[in-house]
Design a protein around this motif. Structure first.
Motif, PDB file in Angstrom:
ATOM      1  N   GLN A   1      -1.784  -3.035 -13.901  1.00 31.15           N
ATOM      2  CA  GLN A   1      -0.989  -1.890 -13.017  1.00 31.15           C
ATOM      3  C   GLN A   1      -2.007  -1.561 -12.098  1.00 31.15           C
ATOM      4  OE1 GLN A   1       1.308   1.193 -15.052  1.00 31.15           O
ATOM      5  NE2 GLN A   1       0.171   2.667 -13.754  1.00 31.15           N
ATOM      6  N   TYR A   2      -1.626  -1.473 -10.578  1.00 33.81           N
ATOM      7  CA  TYR A   2      -2.437  -1.428  -9.565  1.00 33.81           C
ATOM      8  C   TYR A   2      -2.289   0.190  -8.905  1.00 33.81           C
ATOM      9  CZ  TYR A   2      -2.842  -6.388  -9.318  1.00 33.81           C
ATOM     10  OH  TYR A   2      -3.346  -7.502  -9.907  1.00 33.81           O
ATOM     11  N   GLN A   3      -3.346   0.729  -8.578  1.00 34.06           N
ATOM     12  CA  GLN A   3      -3.410   2.023  -8.134  1.00 34.06           C
ATOM     13  C   GLN A   3      -4.146   2.063  -6.791  1.00 34.06           C
ATOM     14  OE1 GLN A   3      -4.715   5.025 -11.105  1.00 34.06           O
ATOM     15  NE2 GLN A   3      -5.633   6.264  -9.514  1.00 34.06           N
ATOM     16  N   LEU A   4      -3.594   2.915  -5.861  1.00 32.27           N
ATOM     17  CA  LEU A   4      -4.404   2.758  -4.439  1.00 32.27           C
ATOM     18  C   LEU A   4      -5.540   3.656  -4.537  1.00 32.27           C
ATOM     19  CD1 LEU A   4      -3.473   1.931  -1.628  1.00 32.27           C
ATOM     20  CD2 LEU A   4      -2.669   4.476  -1.376  1.00 32.27           C
ATOM     21  N   THR A   5      -6.537   3.162  -4.025  1.00 35.16           N
ATOM     22  CA  THR A   5      -7.836   3.978  -3.974  1.00 35.16           C
ATOM     23  C   THR A   5      -8.112   4.653  -2.536  1.00 35.16           C
ATOM     24  OG1 THR A   5      -9.137   2.173  -2.794  1.00 35.16           O
ATOM     25  CG2 THR A   5      -8.935   2.033  -5.098  1.00 35.16           C
ATOM     26  N   ASP A   6      -9.142   5.434  -2.532  1.00 30.60           N
ATOM     27  CA  ASP A   6      -9.471   5.913  -0.788  1.00 30.60           C
ATOM     28  C   ASP A   6      -9.573   5.264  -0.088  1.00 30.60           C
ATOM     29  OD1 ASP A   6      -9.298   8.474  -2.492  1.00 30.60           O
ATOM     30  OD2 ASP A   6     -11.344   8.685  -2.483  1.00 30.60           O
ATOM     31  N   HIS A   7     -10.134   3.901  -0.372  1.00 26.72           N
ATOM     32  CA  HIS A   7     -10.234   3.107   0.852  1.00 26.72           C
ATOM     33  C   HIS A   7      -8.760   2.484   1.184  1.00 26.72           C
ATOM     34  CE1 HIS A   7     -12.177  -0.021   3.096  1.00 26.72           C
ATOM     35  NE2 HIS A   7     -11.579  -1.212   2.351  1.00 26.72           N
TER      36      HIS A   7
ATOM     37  N   LEU B   1       0.717  -1.226   0.043  1.00 26.00           N
ATOM     38  CA  LEU B   1       0.071  -0.023   0.130  1.00 26.00           C
ATOM     39  C   LEU B   1       0.934   1.222   0.025  1.00 26.00           C
ATOM     40  CD1 LEU B   1      -2.696  -1.034   2.630  1.00 26.00           C
ATOM     41  CD2 LEU B   1      -2.855  -0.966   0.012  1.00 26.00           C
ATOM     42  N   LEU B   2       1.951   1.407   0.780  1.00 23.48           N
ATOM     43  CA  LEU B   2       3.057   2.474   0.890  1.00 23.48           C
ATOM     44  C   LEU B   2       3.454   2.756  -0.670  1.00 23.48           C
ATOM     45  CD1 LEU B   2       4.282   4.525   2.627  1.00 23.48           C
ATOM     46  CD2 LEU B   2       6.236   2.719   3.071  1.00 23.48           C
ATOM     47  N   LEU B   3       4.162   1.619  -1.090  1.00 23.16           N
ATOM     48  CA  LEU B   3       4.688   1.926  -2.487  1.00 23.16           C
ATOM     49  C   LEU B   3       3.734   2.237  -3.520  1.00 23.16           C
ATOM     50  CD1 LEU B   3       7.306  -1.157  -2.516  1.00 23.16           C
ATOM     51  CD2 LEU B   3       7.429   1.262  -1.880  1.00 23.16           C
ATOM     52  N   LEU B   4       2.381   1.737  -3.533  1.00 24.38           N
ATOM     53  CA  LEU B   4       1.380   2.166  -4.409  1.00 24.38           C
ATOM     54  C   LEU B   4       0.851   3.476  -4.234  1.00 24.38           C
ATOM     55  CD1 LEU B   4      -0.518  -1.286  -5.165  1.00 24.38           C
ATOM     56  CD2 LEU B   4       1.189   0.087  -6.649  1.00 24.38           C
TER      57      LEU B   4
ATOM     58  N   ALA C   1      -9.913  -6.791  -4.526  1.00 26.00           N
ATOM     59  CA  ALA C   1     -11.341  -7.488  -4.308  1.00 26.00           C
ATOM     60  C   ALA C   1     -11.867  -6.580  -2.941  1.00 26.00           C
ATOM     61  CB  ALA C   1     -11.151  -8.909  -3.920  1.00 26.00           C
ATOM     62  N   THR C   2     -11.089  -6.170  -2.035  1.00 21.98           N
ATOM     63  CA  THR C   2     -11.374  -5.315  -1.091  1.00 21.98           C
ATOM     64  C   THR C   2     -11.892  -3.853  -1.076  1.00 21.98           C
ATOM     65  OG1 THR C   2      -9.369  -5.145   0.084  1.00 21.98           O
ATOM     66  CG2 THR C   2     -10.672  -7.264   0.723  1.00 21.98           C
ATOM     67  N   GLY C   3     -11.298  -3.391  -2.388  1.00 22.18           N
ATOM     68  CA  GLY C   3     -11.579  -1.985  -2.701  1.00 22.18           C
ATOM     69  C   GLY C   3     -10.252  -1.066  -2.215  1.00 22.18           C
ATOM     70  N   CYS C   4      -9.405  -1.848  -2.016  1.00 17.62           N
ATOM     71  CA  CYS C   4      -8.134  -0.887  -1.509  1.00 17.62           C
ATOM     72  C   CYS C   4      -7.272  -0.618  -2.612  1.00 17.62           C
ATOM     73  CB  CYS C   4      -7.306  -1.716  -0.603  1.00 17.62           C
ATOM     74  SG  CYS C   4      -8.049  -2.022   1.009  1.00 17.62           S
ATOM     75  N   LEU C   5      -7.638  -1.486  -3.820  1.00 21.99           N
ATOM     76  CA  LEU C   5      -6.518  -0.985  -4.952  1.00 21.99           C
ATOM     77  C   LEU C   5      -7.464  -0.942  -6.400  1.00 21.99           C
ATOM     78  CD1 LEU C   5      -3.566  -3.473  -4.645  1.00 21.99           C
ATOM     79  CD2 LEU C   5      -3.830  -1.094  -3.992  1.00 21.99           C
ATOM     80  N   HIS C   6      -7.224  -0.399  -7.294  1.00 17.35           N
ATOM     81  CA  HIS C   6      -7.894  -0.573  -8.559  1.00 17.35           C
ATOM     82  C   HIS C   6      -6.763  -0.763  -9.689  1.00 17.35           C
ATOM     83  CE1 HIS C   6     -10.396   0.298 -12.019  1.00 17.35           C
ATOM     84  NE2 HIS C   6      -9.571   1.286 -12.432  1.00 17.35           N
ATOM     85  N   SER C   7      -7.194  -1.765 -10.722  1.00 21.30           N
ATOM     86  CA  SER C   7      -6.164  -2.147 -11.392  1.00 21.30           C
ATOM     87  C   SER C   7      -6.638  -1.876 -13.054  1.00 21.30           C
ATOM     88  CB  SER C   7      -5.686  -3.572 -11.477  1.00 21.30           C
ATOM     89  OG  SER C   7      -6.677  -4.436 -11.890  1.00 21.30           O
ATOM     90  N   THR C   8      -5.812  -1.720 -13.890  1.00 20.27           N
ATOM     91  CA  THR C   8      -6.057  -1.593 -15.417  1.00 20.27           C
ATOM     92  C   THR C   8      -4.930  -2.285 -16.068  1.00 20.27           C
ATOM     93  OG1 THR C   8      -4.673   0.661 -15.376  1.00 20.27           O
ATOM     94  CG2 THR C   8      -7.086   0.937 -15.135  1.00 20.27           C
ATOM     95  N   TRP C   9      -5.225  -2.603 -17.311  1.00 20.21           N
ATOM     96  CA  TRP C   9      -4.285  -3.303 -18.225  1.00 20.21           C
ATOM     97  C   TRP C   9      -3.586  -2.093 -18.907  1.00 20.21           C
ATOM     98  CZ3 TRP C   9      -2.724  -8.113 -17.529  1.00 20.21           C
ATOM     99  CH2 TRP C   9      -3.653  -8.922 -16.859  1.00 20.21           C
TER     100      TRP C   9
ATOM    101  N   GLN D   1       2.914   5.908  -3.357  1.00 20.96           N
ATOM    102  CA  GLN D   1       4.035   6.653  -4.074  1.00 20.96           C
ATOM    103  C   GLN D   1       3.814   6.764  -5.650  1.00 20.96           C
ATOM    104  OE1 GLN D   1       7.830   4.822  -3.508  1.00 20.96           O
ATOM    105  NE2 GLN D   1       8.796   6.768  -3.543  1.00 20.96           N
ATOM    106  N   LYS D   2       3.488   5.588  -6.067  1.00 22.18           N
ATOM    107  CA  LYS D   2       2.922   5.579  -7.498  1.00 22.18           C
ATOM    108  C   LYS D   2       2.445   4.266  -8.051  1.00 22.18           C
ATOM    109  CE  LYS D   2       7.309   4.024  -9.656  1.00 22.18           C
ATOM    110  NZ  LYS D   2       8.357   4.092 -10.662  1.00 22.18           N
ATOM    111  N   PRO D   3       1.419   4.336  -8.819  1.00 18.97           N
ATOM    112  CA  PRO D   3       0.963   2.970  -9.396  1.00 18.97           C
ATOM    113  C   PRO D   3       1.961   2.118  -9.851  1.00 18.97           C
ATOM    114  CG  PRO D   3      -0.437   5.052 -10.200  1.00 18.97           C
ATOM    115  CD  PRO D   3       1.034   5.502  -9.660  1.00 18.97           C
ATOM    116  N   ASP D   4       1.632   0.906  -9.999  1.00 25.81           N
ATOM    117  CA  ASP D   4       2.736   0.019 -10.272  1.00 25.81           C
ATOM    118  C   ASP D   4       2.328  -1.429 -10.720  1.00 25.81           C
ATOM    119  OD1 ASP D   4       5.537  -0.854 -11.173  1.00 25.81           O
ATOM    120  OD2 ASP D   4       6.312   0.053  -9.253  1.00 25.81           O
ATOM    121  N   HIS D   5       3.130  -2.325 -11.185  1.00 26.27           N
ATOM    122  CA  HIS D   5       2.581  -3.595 -11.575  1.00 26.27           C
ATOM    123  C   HIS D   5       3.407  -4.679 -10.602  1.00 26.27           C
ATOM    124  CE1 HIS D   5       6.183  -4.469 -14.056  1.00 26.27           C
ATOM    125  NE2 HIS D   5       6.266  -3.361 -14.136  1.00 26.27           N
ATOM    126  N   GLY D   6       2.893  -5.924 -10.493  1.00 23.14           N
ATOM    127  CA  GLY D   6       3.507  -6.824  -9.500  1.00 23.14           C
ATOM    128  C   GLY D   6       4.915  -7.072  -9.551  1.00 23.14           C
TER     129      GLY D   6
END
Length: 124
Positions: free
Chosen positions: A79-85, A19-22, A60-68, A24-29
């Motif tokens: 690529q994963y991005q942190l959500t408000d949750h 969560l901390l690294l995301l 799945a719990t809404g902490c992250l959002h991903s896009t291809w 900072q910036k969106p990223d992939h696994g």
């Protein structure tokens, strides 16, 4: 096993670091694995499979959002991005770690005090 060679699993704190690294910036696994390896103490081991499972759980719990995303000529990556949750969950981790840090500091101070008292008593 020598104390210097002891390895530690990231365990439950892996979520907090992701969560901390995301934040900072969106990223992939794959890139997250490299970033985690760079910021964690060398005694910690990071299970790449656990990272991907955790990313899916956090989404799945809404902490992250991903896009291809397609980078240059490579295959698409998620690529994963942190959500408000996710930011709220990270704040919970911060509060928990602050309490844990205080507890560990108290433990270490008490330990050192006992060791010093025992050392002083041995000289008497």
């Amino acid at each position: 096993m020598s104390e210097n060679l002891r390895r530690y699993q990231t365990g439950k704190h892996l979520e907090a670091f992701i969560l901390l690294l995301l934040m900072q910036k969106p990223d992939h696994g794959g890139h997250l694995l490299n970033r985690l390896t760079a910021v964690l103490p060398e005694e910690w081991t990071v299970d790449s499979g656990r990272i991907y499972r955790l990313l899916r759980e956090l989404e799945a719990t809404g902490c992250l959002h991903s896009t291809w995303v397609t980078e240059d000529s490579g295959a698409p990556i998620r690529q994963y991005q942190l959500t408000d949750h996710g930011r709220l969950r990270l704040e919970e981790w911060v509060r928990e770690m602050e309490v844990r840090q205080q507890s560990l500091a108290s433990f270490l101070a008490t330990y050192r005090q006992i060791v010093n008292e025992n050392s002083s008593g041995a000289d008497a």
